[in-house]
Scaffold this motif. Structure first.
Motif, PDB file in Angstrom:
ATOM      1  N   MET A  15       0.817  -1.190   0.000  1.00  0.00           N
ATOM      2  CA  MET A  15       0.000   0.000   0.000  1.00  0.00           C
ATOM      3  C   MET A  15       0.867   1.263   0.000  1.00  0.00           C
ATOM      4  N   LYS A  16       1.942   1.232   0.825  1.00  0.00           N
ATOM      5  CA  LYS A  16       2.821   2.392   0.874  1.00  0.00           C
ATOM      6  C   LYS A  16       3.521   2.597  -0.466  1.00  0.00           C
ATOM      7  N   ARG A  17       3.824   1.503  -1.108  1.00  0.00           N
ATOM      8  CA  ARG A  17       4.500   1.587  -2.404  1.00  0.00           C
ATOM      9  C   ARG A  17       3.584   2.247  -3.442  1.00  0.00           C
ATOM     10  N   LEU A  18       2.320   1.873  -3.474  1.00  0.00           N
ATOM     11  CA  LEU A  18       1.344   2.456  -4.388  1.00  0.00           C
ATOM     12  C   LEU A  18       1.160   3.944  -4.095  1.00  0.00           C
ATOM     13  N   LEU A  19       1.080   4.296  -2.826  1.00  0.00           N
ATOM     14  CA  LEU A  19       0.946   5.697  -2.433  1.00  0.00           C
ATOM     15  C   LEU A  19       2.166   6.499  -2.885  1.00  0.00           C
ATOM     16  N   PHE A  20       3.349   5.931  -2.719  1.00  0.00           N
ATOM     17  CA  PHE A  20       4.575   6.603  -3.146  1.00  0.00           C
ATOM     18  C   PHE A  20       4.580   6.811  -4.666  1.00  0.00           C
ATOM     19  N   VAL A  21       4.162   5.800  -5.417  1.00  0.00           N
ATOM     20  CA  VAL A  21       4.115   5.898  -6.882  1.00  0.00           C
ATOM     21  C   VAL A  21       3.112   6.970  -7.301  1.00  0.00           C
ATOM     22  N   LEU A  22       1.952   7.001  -6.661  1.00  0.00           N
ATOM     23  CA  LEU A  22       0.939   8.000  -7.001  1.00  0.00           C
ATOM     24  C   LEU A  22       1.409   9.421  -6.672  1.00  0.00           C
ATOM     25  N   ILE A  23       2.066   9.591  -5.546  1.00  0.00           N
ATOM     26  CA  ILE A  23       2.588  10.911  -5.171  1.00  0.00           C
ATOM     27  C   ILE A  23       3.683  11.336  -6.145  1.00  0.00           C
ATOM     28  N   ALA A  24       4.552  10.416  -6.524  1.00  0.00           N
ATOM     29  CA  ALA A  24       5.609  10.729  -7.489  1.00  0.00           C
ATOM     30  C   ALA A  24       5.007  11.106  -8.839  1.00  0.00           C
ATOM     31  N   LEU A  25       3.993  10.384  -9.264  1.00  0.00           N
ATOM     32  CA  LEU A  25       3.315  10.690 -10.525  1.00  0.00           C
ATOM     33  C   LEU A  25       2.644  12.058 -10.463  1.00  0.00           C
ATOM     34  N   LEU A  26       1.994  12.349  -9.354  1.00  0.00           N
ATOM     35  CA  LEU A  26       1.357  13.647  -9.171  1.00  0.00           C
ATOM     36  C   LEU A  26       2.392  14.770  -9.190  1.00  0.00           C
ATOM     37  N   ALA A  27       3.511  14.574  -8.531  1.00  0.00           N
ATOM     38  CA  ALA A  27       4.574  15.587  -8.516  1.00  0.00           C
ATOM     39  C   ALA A  27       5.122  15.814  -9.923  1.00  0.00           C
ATOM     40  N   MET A  28       5.306  14.742 -10.665  1.00  0.00           N
ATOM     41  CA  MET A  28       5.823  14.870 -12.021  1.00  0.00           C
ATOM     42  C   MET A  28       4.833  15.628 -12.913  1.00  0.00           C
ATOM     43  N   LEU A  29       3.559  15.314 -12.793  1.00  0.00           N
ATOM     44  CA  LEU A  29       2.547  16.002 -13.594  1.00  0.00           C
ATOM     45  C   LEU A  29       2.431  17.477 -13.204  1.00  0.00           C
ATOM     46  N   GLN A  30       2.513  17.762 -11.923  1.00  0.00           N
ATOM     47  CA  GLN A  30       2.454  19.150 -11.473  1.00  0.00           C
ATOM     48  C   GLN A  30       3.662  19.938 -11.984  1.00  0.00           C
ATOM     49  N   TYR A  31       4.827  19.323 -11.979  1.00  0.00           N
ATOM     50  CA  TYR A  31       6.029  19.982 -12.490  1.00  0.00           C
ATOM     51  C   TYR A  31       5.838  20.339 -13.962  1.00  0.00           C
ATOM     52  N   ARG A  32       5.363  19.376 -14.748  1.00  0.00           N
ATOM     53  CA  ARG A  32       5.161  19.632 -16.177  1.00  0.00           C
ATOM     54  C   ARG A  32       4.097  20.697 -16.401  1.00  0.00           C
ATOM     55  N   LEU A  33       3.073  20.708 -15.552  1.00  0.00           N
ATOM     56  CA  LEU A  33       1.995  21.677 -15.706  1.00  0.00           C
ATOM     57  C   LEU A  33       2.479  23.097 -15.439  1.00  0.00           C
ATOM     58  N   TRP A  34       3.271  23.307 -14.412  1.00  0.00           N
ATOM     59  CA  TRP A  34       3.656  24.650 -14.007  1.00  0.00           C
ATOM     60  C   TRP A  34       5.021  25.093 -14.521  1.00  0.00           C
ATOM     61  N   LEU A  35       5.974  24.172 -14.677  1.00  0.00           N
ATOM     62  CA  LEU A  35       7.343  24.579 -14.982  1.00  0.00           C
ATOM     63  C   LEU A  35       7.921  23.982 -16.259  1.00  0.00           C
ATOM     64  N   GLY A  36       7.377  22.918 -16.756  1.00  0.00           N
ATOM     65  CA  GLY A  36       7.971  22.226 -17.892  1.00  0.00           C
ATOM     66  C   GLY A  36       7.620  22.851 -19.229  1.00  0.00           C
ATOM     67  N   ASP A  37       8.021  22.152 -20.297  1.00  0.00           N
ATOM     68  CA  ASP A  37       7.642  22.571 -21.642  1.00  0.00           C
ATOM     69  C   ASP A  37       6.131  22.539 -21.771  1.00  0.00           C
ATOM     70  N   LYS A  38       5.605  23.476 -22.519  1.00  0.00           N
ATOM     71  CA  LYS A  38       4.160  23.573 -22.746  1.00  0.00           C
ATOM     72  C   LYS A  38       3.393  23.734 -21.437  1.00  0.00           C
ATOM     73  N   SER A  39       3.969  24.495 -20.514  1.00  0.00           N
ATOM     74  CA  SER A  39       3.315  24.738 -19.232  1.00  0.00           C
ATOM     75  C   SER A  39       2.216  25.783 -19.399  1.00  0.00           C
ATOM     76  N   LEU A  40       1.510  26.046 -18.337  1.00  0.00           N
ATOM     77  CA  LEU A  40       0.452  27.055 -18.381  1.00  0.00           C
ATOM     78  C   LEU A  40       1.022  28.440 -18.681  1.00  0.00           C
ATOM     79  N   ALA A  41       2.174  28.749 -18.109  1.00  0.00           N
ATOM     80  CA  ALA A  41       2.794  30.051 -18.365  1.00  0.00           C
ATOM     81  C   ALA A  41       3.141  30.196 -19.846  1.00  0.00           C
ATOM     82  N   ASP A  42       3.678  29.146 -20.444  1.00  0.00           N
ATOM     83  CA  ASP A  42       3.978  29.173 -21.876  1.00  0.00           C
ATOM     84  C   ASP A  42       2.704  29.343 -22.695  1.00  0.00           C
ATOM     85  N   SER A  43       1.660  28.676 -22.268  1.00  0.00           N
ATOM     86  CA  SER A  43       0.387  28.766 -22.977  1.00  0.00           C
ATOM     87  C   SER A  43      -0.159  30.191 -22.940  1.00  0.00           C
ATOM     88  N   PHE A  44      -0.114  30.830 -21.776  1.00  0.00           N
ATOM     89  CA  PHE A  44      -0.588  32.212 -21.664  1.00  0.00           C
ATOM     90  C   PHE A  44       0.272  33.154 -22.496  1.00  0.00           C
TER      91      PHE A  44
END
Length: 98
Positions: A1-30
């Motif tokens: 269970m802890k392993r699944l939670l860790f994977v989900l948190i890591a996935l969420l962090a990666m998606l949030q990074y791409r959304l706010w700071l990565g290529d094609k982020s919201l800032a780039d879109s604006f």
């Protein structure tokens, strides 16, 4: 269970990074949306300018009146028998000072 939670948190962090700071982020879109608006305004101005130039070309091709007017205004040409006067005035609109 802890392993699944860790994977989900890591996935969420990666998606949030791409959304706010990565290529094609919201800032780039604006930023791209602003560039699109500026380019559309520039295009509209150029379309209007092109239309004026097309009308001027058509007018010059269709008759001698527009050609004659342009020659008079830009080149200072006069017809035979006419006298050309150039009035040079000061700030008062050509009224002589006493």
């Amino acid at each position: 269970m802890k392993r699944l939670l860790f994977v989900l948190i890591a996935l969420l962090a990666m998606l949030q990074y791409r959304l706010w700071l990565g290529d094609k982020s919201l800032a780039d879109s604006f930023h791209l949306q602003e560039q699109i608006k500026l380019q559309q305004q520039s295009n509209a101005q150029l379309v209007a300018r092109n239309q004026v130039l097309r009308e001027e070309i058509s007018d010059l091709r269709s008759g001698t009146e527009a050609l004659e007017e342009r020659a008079r205004n830009e080149l200072g040409m006069v017809k035979e028998g006419e006298t050309f006067f150039r009035v040079v005035g000061g700030e008062r609109g050509g009224v002589p000072e006493n």
